[in-house]
Scaffold this active site. Structure first.
Site, PDB file in Angstrom:
ATOM      1  N   ASP A 204       0.886  -1.171   0.089  1.00 62.11           N
ATOM      2  CA  ASP A 204       0.164   0.251   0.051  1.00 62.11           C
ATOM      3  C   ASP A 204       0.670   1.187   0.123  1.00 62.11           C
ATOM      4  OD1 ASP A 204       0.311   1.190   3.083  1.00 62.11           O
ATOM      5  OD2 ASP A 204       0.452  -1.125   2.940  1.00 62.11           O
ATOM      6  N   ASP A 206       1.291   4.666   2.363  1.00 59.50           N
ATOM      7  CA  ASP A 206       1.039   5.001   3.476  1.00 59.50           C
ATOM      8  C   ASP A 206       0.225   5.995   3.721  1.00 59.50           C
ATOM      9  OD1 ASP A 206       1.796   3.408   5.888  1.00 59.50           O
ATOM     10  OD2 ASP A 206       2.505   5.367   6.642  1.00 59.50           O
TER      11      ASP A 206
END
Length: 264
Positions: A204, A206
Site C-alpha cells: 500500500d 502509507d
C-alpha cells in the site's frame, strides 16, 4: 532422531506461513524463550533451508510481541548463516508502488521497548552502518529484474499504522518504505554473525502520501496474499544459487572480538 542442519533460512512475513514441502518440523528451545513456531527444515534446489513464520502459525504474535531474539538464535542453532526475510511494507515515496518488491539497503529504527541485542554485559558493539548483506541483495536483484534495489525502510512499533503526519515526516526524510518487523530482526542477525536481507513487498501507499487516503489491514493482507507465489518463486530461484557467506563482513566483524554472549 538427530536435528537436520540448515545453512539458509527464510523468515516468512504476514500471511506467509508455509514454504517447504516434505519438511521436518523441528522444535527448538532457546535461552530467550520459545521462537514464533517450530522450524521447518527441507531442501530447495539442493540447499538445506529452514523456514520460520515470523508471526507464528495463524499470525499468533503481533509485531511488538514477536520473540525476535529466540527466532534468530533458534535459526543459528540449526547452522543457518544466511537469512532471507520477506515482509510487508507501506510505500512512502513515488519511487515505489503497491506490488513492487524492494530490497532496501538502509534501516531506520523508530520502535520502542523492544529488546534489540544479545549483549547483556561487556563491550560488544556490532557495526551496523550497512544493516543488510550486499551479497544477498545482489543475488536477489539478479534473480528477478523486476526487483527494485535500495532505499531506507523505517521500522515503527505498531501494531497501529502511522498517522498522516508521521508518514509525511518519514517521506520528508527521504525514507521510501515503512514496516513494523524489520527491527530488531536485522541487528540480531548481525550479532549472530549471519548474513541478512529484507525482501519488502509494497502492499500500500502509507497514510501521508495522498490526502484523504490511508492504509487498512485488509488491503495489506490481500496484497501480500496475491503475491505469495511470486515471492516463493523468487526465493526458490535465489536459494538454488546463493553465493557462499565465507568471508562476508556480516560474520567477520567479530573475528577479533571476545563476544559476551553465546552463538550456538
Amino acid at each position: 532422531m538427530s536435528t537436520p542442519p540448515a545453512s539458509v533460512a527464510v523468515i516468512g512475513g504476514s500471511g506467509f506461513y508455509e514454504f517447504l514441502d516434505d519438511a521436518t518440523q523441528v522444535p527448538v528451545e532457546t535461552p530467550y524463550g520459545a521462537p514464533s513456531a517450530d522450524i521447518a527444515v527441507g531442501r530447495v534446489g539442493g540447499v538445506s533451508v529452514a523456514f520460520l513464520p515470523r508471526h507464528g502459525q495463524g499470525h499468533a504474535y503481533p509485531p511488538h510481541l514477536i520473540n525476535y531474539r529466540a527466532n534468530l538464535w533458534a535459526l543459528r542453532s540449526l547452522g543457518v548463516r544466511q537469512v532471507l526475510a520477506p515482509c510487508a511494507v507501506g510505500g512512502l515515496l513515488p519511487s515505489v508502488a503497491p506490488g513492487d518488491v524492494v530490497v532496501p539497503d538502509q534501516l531506520v529504527d523508530r520502535t520502542s521497548g523492544r529488546i534489540q541485542t544479545y549483549v547483556q554485559t561487556g563491550a560488544v558493539h556490532a557495526p551496523f552502518a550497512d544493516p543488510y548483506c550486499d551479497r544477498l541483495a545482489t543475488a536477489l536483484a539478479a534473480a528477478d529484474p523486476g526487483v527494485k534495489r535500495g532505499g531506507a525502510m523505517v521500522v515503527i512499533e505498531g501494531p497501529r499504522f502511522s498517522t498522516r503526519a508521521e508518514s509525511q515526516s518519514y517521506a520528508a526524510a527521504g525514507w521510501s518504505l515503512v514496516n513494523m518487523t524489520g527491527h530488531p530482526e536485522a541487528v540480531l542477525a548481525r550479532e549472530m554473525r549471519m548474513c541478512y536481507s529484507a525482501i519488502a513487498l509494497v502492499t500500500d501507499m502509507d497514510a501521508g502520501v495522498e490526502s484523504g487516503e490511508g492504509v487498512g489491514q485488509a488491503e495489506v493482507f490481500e496484497m501480500f496474499a496475491a503475491n505469495i507465489e511470486r515471492l516463493k518463486g523468487l526465493l526458490a530461484t535465489v536459494l538454488a544459487d546463493l553465493p557462499s557467506p565465507d568471508g562476508c563482513a556480516c560474520s567477520s566483524w567479530a573475528d577479533e572480538l571476545e563476544l559476551t554472549y553465546t552463538i550456538p
